[in-house]
Design an enzyme around this catalytic site. Structure first.
Site, short mmCIF file in Angstrom:
data_model
loop_
_atom_site.label_atom_id
_atom_site.label_comp_id
_atom_site.label_asym_id
_atom_site.label_seq_id
_atom_site.Cartn_x
_atom_site.Cartn_y
_atom_site.Cartn_z
N ARG A 52 0.89 -1.24 -0.10
CA ARG A 52 -0.20 0.01 -0.03
C ARG A 52 0.95 1.14 0.03
O ARG A 52 0.52 2.24 -0.70
CB ARG A 52 -0.97 -0.10 1.16
CG ARG A 52 -1.89 1.22 1.14
CD ARG A 52 -3.18 1.06 2.21
NE ARG A 52 -2.32 0.93 3.60
CZ ARG A 52 -2.99 0.91 4.68
NH1 ARG A 52 -4.37 0.89 4.60
NH2 ARG A 52 -2.68 0.96 5.81
N ARG A 101 9.82 27.48 0.54
CA ARG A 101 8.37 27.12 0.28
C ARG A 101 7.80 27.43 -0.88
O ARG A 101 7.80 28.58 -1.54
CB ARG A 101 7.48 27.91 1.43
CG ARG A 101 6.13 27.56 1.26
CD ARG A 101 5.26 28.14 2.27
NE ARG A 101 3.77 27.63 2.41
CZ ARG A 101 2.97 28.23 1.58
NH1 ARG A 101 3.20 29.26 1.05
NH2 ARG A 101 1.67 27.69 1.88
N LYS A 149 -2.85 7.17 1.35
CA LYS A 149 -2.72 7.56 2.75
C LYS A 149 -1.61 8.33 3.03
O LYS A 149 -0.40 8.20 3.16
CB LYS A 149 -2.11 5.78 3.33
CG LYS A 149 -2.23 5.76 4.85
CD LYS A 149 -2.03 4.35 5.45
CE LYS A 149 -2.01 4.32 6.83
NZ LYS A 149 -3.04 4.78 7.44
N GLU A 181 -16.50 5.70 5.96
CA GLU A 181 -15.78 4.68 6.84
C GLU A 181 -15.38 5.38 8.21
O GLU A 181 -15.94 6.59 8.55
CB GLU A 181 -14.21 4.50 6.32
CG GLU A 181 -13.47 5.76 5.77
CD GLU A 181 -12.26 5.74 5.05
OE1 GLU A 181 -11.63 4.62 5.33
OE2 GLU A 181 -11.75 6.50 4.43
N LEU A 206 -10.14 4.47 2.43
CA LEU A 206 -8.76 3.92 2.44
C LEU A 206 -8.86 2.30 2.18
O LEU A 206 -9.75 1.72 2.85
CB LEU A 206 -8.17 4.06 3.72
CG LEU A 206 -6.48 3.74 3.65
CD1 LEU A 206 -5.74 4.86 3.00
CD2 LEU A 206 -6.14 3.79 5.08
#
Ligand code: PMP
Length: 282
Positions: A52, A101, A149, A181, A206
């Site tokens: 994953r 940045r 994720k 979920e 997920l």
């Protein structure tokens, strides 16, 4: 004694385990993560977590310059160095320190950041989980790629905090009346027909490693399974509700929005699947 963490090739005590303020994980949540449970000193479902992680990286065009074997070695080292029998290993991989940045990905090759740390926690004898938890539902305000994720977990954090303020243990996301979920778990019900139901994989949830393992155990047990989304109403009137995640395994839900689920105690299917899952980790 402080725990030993891993940062880009070094094993360091907590105080020295730091990353730059310019790290893109910190500035843009440009990072992915994995949490793998440790039971009896052993990693649970490690190969699936790595697969994953590789997928999450691929989806973000983030090259992962470590083999599965190298990453496994680091996990094993952390288990040994911190003497962990039960707990978890957290891994975070970011696009690295771009020294400024800038929203755009850095032009030249910069070193990505790989951080891992260990945490001791009760997994097998977590009484809260064994006795069943109380949940509240919240609007799913997350982005449209919940299948990746990433460390952008603010919506989950807000949801958990809201649950706590309501006197509950966790939150379940609902979008347009349909359950997506848990705030950090996948959601299952035992529906009115006695089937084990969980929504199918899509960009909205997920692909949980524990979800996958529980579905295959349930299949082996001859339990009828249906991968189909269900409404809040169907969840509230289900015979059982439970959540799955690496650190809670199978976690029965006994109350949602102050309403009892089934008989208001952990259901038989949840208890059975939890036992079999644990048996398999031995
Ligand atoms: N959904 C979400 C949103 C999660 O954060 C998690 C846990 N990281 C899960 C599901 C469960 O995944 P796993 O079983 O791999 O821990």
């Amino acid at each position: 004694m402080s725990m030993i963490s891993y940062v880009n090739g070094q094993y360091l005590p907590e105080e020295q385990a730091t990353v730059s303020v310019f790290d893109r994980g910190f500035l843009f949540a440009d990072a992915v993560y994995e949490v793998t449970a440790i039971i009896n000193g052993k990693l649970v479902d490690f190969e699936h977590h790595i697969a994953r992680l590789q997928r999450s990286c691929h989806e973000l065009q983030l090259a992962l310059p470590y083999s599965s074997e190298e990453i496994k070695q680091i996990h094993t080292q952390l288990i040994e160095r911190n003497n962990i029998n039960e707990g978890l290993i957290y891994l975070q991989f970011t696009r690295g320190n771009a020294k400024q940045r800038n929203f755009l990905f850095p032009d030249k090759d910069i070193q990505p950041t790989l951080v891992l740390f260990a945490q001791k926690t009760n997994i097998v004898d977590n009484l809260k989980v064994k006795n069943g938890i109380r949940a509240v539902t919240v609007d799913d305000i997350r982005w449209a790629r919940c299948d990746i994720k990433t460390v952008a977990l603010l919506a989950a954090s807000l949801a958990k905090e809201y649950a706590k303020q309501q006197g509950a243990d966790d939150a379940i996301f609902v979008k347009d009346g349909i359950v997506t979920e848990g705030s950090s778990s996948n959601c299952f019900i035992v529906n009115q027909h006695g089937q084990l139901q969980t929504r199918g994989l899509s960009h909205e949830i997920l692909p949980g490693i524990t979800r996958k393992a529980v579905l295959s155990l349930a299949k082996e047990q001859g339990i009828a399974i249906i991968e189909k989304a269900f409404s809040l109403e169907e969840m509230l009137t289900a015979k059982e509700v439970f959540m799955t995640s690496a650190t809670t395994l199978v976690c029965p839900v006994i109350k949602i929005n102050h309403q009892k689920i089934g008989e208001g105690k952990p259901g038989n299917i949840a208890i059975r699947l939890r036992e079999i899952y644990l048996e398999n980790t031995k």
